[in-house]
Design an enzyme around this catalytic site. Structure first.
Site, PDB file in Angstrom:
ATOM      1  N   CYS A   1      -4.666   2.302  -3.789  1.00 33.37           N
ATOM      2  CA  CYS A   1      -3.409   2.768  -3.180  1.00 33.37           C
ATOM      3  C   CYS A   1      -2.265   1.786  -3.395  1.00 33.37           C
ATOM      4  O   CYS A   1      -1.382   1.661  -2.546  1.00 33.37           O
ATOM      5  CB  CYS A   1      -3.576   3.073  -1.690  1.00 33.37           C
TER       6      CYS A   1
ATOM      7  N   GLN B   1      -5.002  -5.277   6.797  1.00 35.62           N
ATOM      8  CA  GLN B   1      -5.965  -6.219   6.206  1.00 35.62           C
ATOM      9  C   GLN B   1      -5.938  -7.578   6.901  1.00 35.62           C
ATOM     10  O   GLN B   1      -6.606  -8.514   6.451  1.00 35.62           O
ATOM     11  CB  GLN B   1      -5.676  -6.424   4.716  1.00 35.62           C
TER      12      GLN B   1
ATOM     13  N   LYS C   1     -10.673  -0.595  10.226  1.00 36.10           N
ATOM     14  CA  LYS C   1     -10.768  -1.836   9.444  1.00 36.10           C
ATOM     15  C   LYS C   1     -11.000  -3.033  10.365  1.00 36.10           C
ATOM     16  O   LYS C   1     -11.035  -4.171   9.924  1.00 36.10           O
ATOM     17  CB  LYS C   1      -9.508  -2.026   8.601  1.00 36.10           C
TER      18      LYS C   1
ATOM     19  N   HIS D   1       0.868  -1.178   0.000  1.00 37.60           N
ATOM     20  CA  HIS D   1       0.000   0.000   0.000  1.00 37.60           C
ATOM     21  C   HIS D   1       0.912   1.237   0.000  1.00 37.60           C
ATOM     22  O   HIS D   1       1.998   1.197   0.570  1.00 37.60           O
ATOM     23  CB  HIS D   1      -0.832  -0.053   1.285  1.00 37.60           C
TER      24      HIS D   1
ATOM     25  N   ASP E   1       2.509  -4.642   8.247  1.00 37.90           N
ATOM     26  CA  ASP E   1       1.323  -3.817   8.063  1.00 37.90           C
ATOM     27  C   ASP E   1       0.122  -4.758   8.163  1.00 37.90           C
ATOM     28  O   ASP E   1      -0.186  -5.504   7.239  1.00 37.90           O
ATOM     29  CB  ASP E   1       1.408  -3.134   6.688  1.00 37.90           C
TER      30      ASP E   1
HETATM   31  C1  LIG Z   1      -6.024   0.662   4.543  1.00 31.88           C
HETATM   32  C2  LIG Z   1      -4.615   0.229   4.479  1.00 31.88           C
HETATM   33  C3  LIG Z   1      -3.580   1.076   4.865  1.00 31.88           C
HETATM   34  C4  LIG Z   1      -3.823   2.500   5.294  1.00 31.88           C
HETATM   35  O1  LIG Z   1      -4.653   2.543   6.417  1.00 31.88           O
HETATM   36  P1  LIG Z   1      -5.250   3.946   6.910  1.00 31.88           P
HETATM   37  O2  LIG Z   1      -6.315   3.539   7.857  1.00 31.88           O
HETATM   38  O3  LIG Z   1      -5.766   4.648   5.696  1.00 31.88           O
HETATM   39  O4  LIG Z   1      -4.133   4.687   7.558  1.00 31.88           O
HETATM   40  C5  LIG Z   1      -2.295   0.595   4.809  1.00 31.88           C
HETATM   41  N1  LIG Z   1      -2.029  -0.650   4.424  1.00 31.88           N
HETATM   42  C6  LIG Z   1      -3.004  -1.510   4.035  1.00 31.88           C
HETATM   43  C7  LIG Z   1      -2.641  -2.898   3.630  1.00 31.88           C
HETATM   44  C8  LIG Z   1      -4.315  -1.085   4.047  1.00 31.88           C
HETATM   45  O5  LIG Z   1      -5.281  -1.920   3.659  1.00 31.88           O
END
Ligand SMILES: *Cc1c(COP(=O)(O)O)cnc(C)c1O
Length: 408
Positions: free
Chosen positions: A366, A205, A228, A125, A202
């Site tokens: 993104c 997800q 999320k 991302h 990260d």
């Molecule tokens: C949504 C997402 C982000 C960014 O998250 P924010 O809540 O917009 O800061 C980063 N990495 C992944 C894999 C995402 O799905």
């Protein structure tokens, strides 16, 4: 079907799922962008503002103590959720983006220099690309990129070949928001550590789909966004191993992160306080704690199995549509499907689906470098949560077939 969870009853916990769009029932398949919130989260937020609202850590009055206790309890809840060794390893931030920026600035800026390498993957991302480019521009470090295969998995041989004593940090998605791929992060952490590199995962997800244990993974940092994970926007988490956090300078300066301030010199609190300058999103942290409690009341392995079944089912239905191509065929996936439909722009797909009450996302999600890798500029993405159903996957399929007729 092996449904061991009561989806109808779960759906009753999410008021927004009963929305009607132009007279049709909403089919919400944009969970990778943000998830919906159960009543438990909404009422925790309301209760906080009705009964406990005050600023934290500084007040000695009744409400200030209640608010501080609630905020610190949320920290403990998050620590338990990730199986962190201690709650001081949990820092509240705005979300994944701010979390990665915190680590890039407080770890990357002071500890990385000329010739050092940061390993990312093609599927990252933008939030896990741009903060590291800022480190490179400032410190002369270099980005190296782990490629993906046609099925959307990481090329593990390339990863091994890219690792060297120059590698200082490996930063990658636990699960991809564009392909759904769940990466073999535990093995990657082991390999990175063997080279002396640290690992940031990260988890944006991942946490909403399956249980995560940071001690078992042995990652150095883990970040995710509350929104999320069925909680509100504006509150997310950085987990960091305590010794690592203790060695890092502050991210932002301000109130609540200091021990002593003079114009000559200021000393900082220990983690996590050092990294939480200013008034944090107290209500957001409380709501996140409530979201975790809510999930804790469900059988998470059953949810995972249910989502897996739903993913298989939806993948099967979509695969039957002529001209539909799915991007991301990894053997281990979270429940999302990115696809293109021959002759129809993804934005047109999303627009027509919306008229049928179906919410999906179209664009690059993104992840422009990943889309460039596959030679496309956009995909349509249907992303599921445990409150979605087979019937909804069938509606999506029917609408896509209609679109195929309209445009084909
Ligand atoms: C949504 C997402 C982000 C960014 O998250 P924010 O809540 O917009 O800061 C980063 N990495 C992944 C894999 C995402 O799905």
């Amino acid at each position: 079907m092996t449904t061991t969870i009561d989806v109808a009853s779960i759906r009753r916990d999410f008021p927004i799922l009963h929305t009607r769009v132009g007279g049709r029932p909403l089919v919400y398949l944009d969970n990778a962008a943000t998830t919906q919130k159960p009543v438990a989260v909404l009422s925790a937020l309301e209760k906080h503002y009705k009964e406990s609202n005050a600023n934290i850590h500084r007040g000695v009055h009744y409400l200030a103590e209640r608010a501080t206790d609630a905020y610190e309890l949320a920290r403990k809840t998050v620590a338990g959720f990730l199986n962190a060794a201690r709650s001081e390893e949990i820092i509240f931030v705005r979300g994944t983006t701010e979390g990665i920026n915190l680590i890039a600035q407080s770890y990357g800026f002071p500890f990385l220099g000329e010739g050092d390498e940061i390993l990312l993957t093609t599927m990252e991302h933008h939030a896990n690309i741009v903060p590291w480019q800022l480190v490179c521009e400032r410190n002369g470090a270099k980005l190296r990129i782990i490629p993906v295969t046609d099925s959307g998995e990481l090329d593990m041989e390339a990863f091994t070949a890219l690792l060297s004593e120059r590698t200082k940090i490996v930063s990658l998605a636990h699960a991809s928001n564009a392909l759904g791929t769940v990466n073999p992060v535990k093995a990657m952490v082991d390999k990175a550590h063997a080279c002396g590199a640290i690992v940031l995962l990260d988890g944006a997800q991942a946490v909403g789909h399956f249980p995560v244990d940071v001690q078992d993974l042995d990652c150095d940092f883990y970040v995710f966004s509350g929104h999320k994970l069925f909680s509100t926007t504006g509150a997310g988490v950085v987990y960091g191993k305590y010794d690592r956090l203790q060695s890092m300078p502050p991210f932002q300066g301000g109130g609540d992160m200091i021990n002593k301030v003079t114009f000559e010199k200021t000393t900082y609190k220990r983690p996590p306080g050092r990294f939480e300058a200013g008034t944090p999103n107290i209500g957001g942290a409380v709501a996140l704690g409530a979201a975790i409690e809510y999930l804790g009341g469900l059988d998470r392995l059953a949810l995972l199995e249910y989502e897996h079944d739903l993913l298989q089912y939806a993948t099967g239905l979509l695969s039957e549509i002529e001209g539909l191509k799915i991007y991301g065929r990894a053997s281990e996936k979270v429940s999302l499907i990115s696809f293109t439909l021959e002759g129809v722009h993804p934005h047109d797909i999303a627009t027509v689906l919306d008229a049928d009450g179906i919410a999906i996302r179209a664009g690059h999600h993104c992840t422009q470098p990943l889309h460039r890798h596959y030679g496309i500029s956009a995909t349509a993405r249907a992303s599921f949560a445990y409150y979605n159903t087979r019937e909804e996957a069938e509606k999506l399929t029917a609408s896509l077939k209609k679109i195929k007729l309209l445009f084909g």
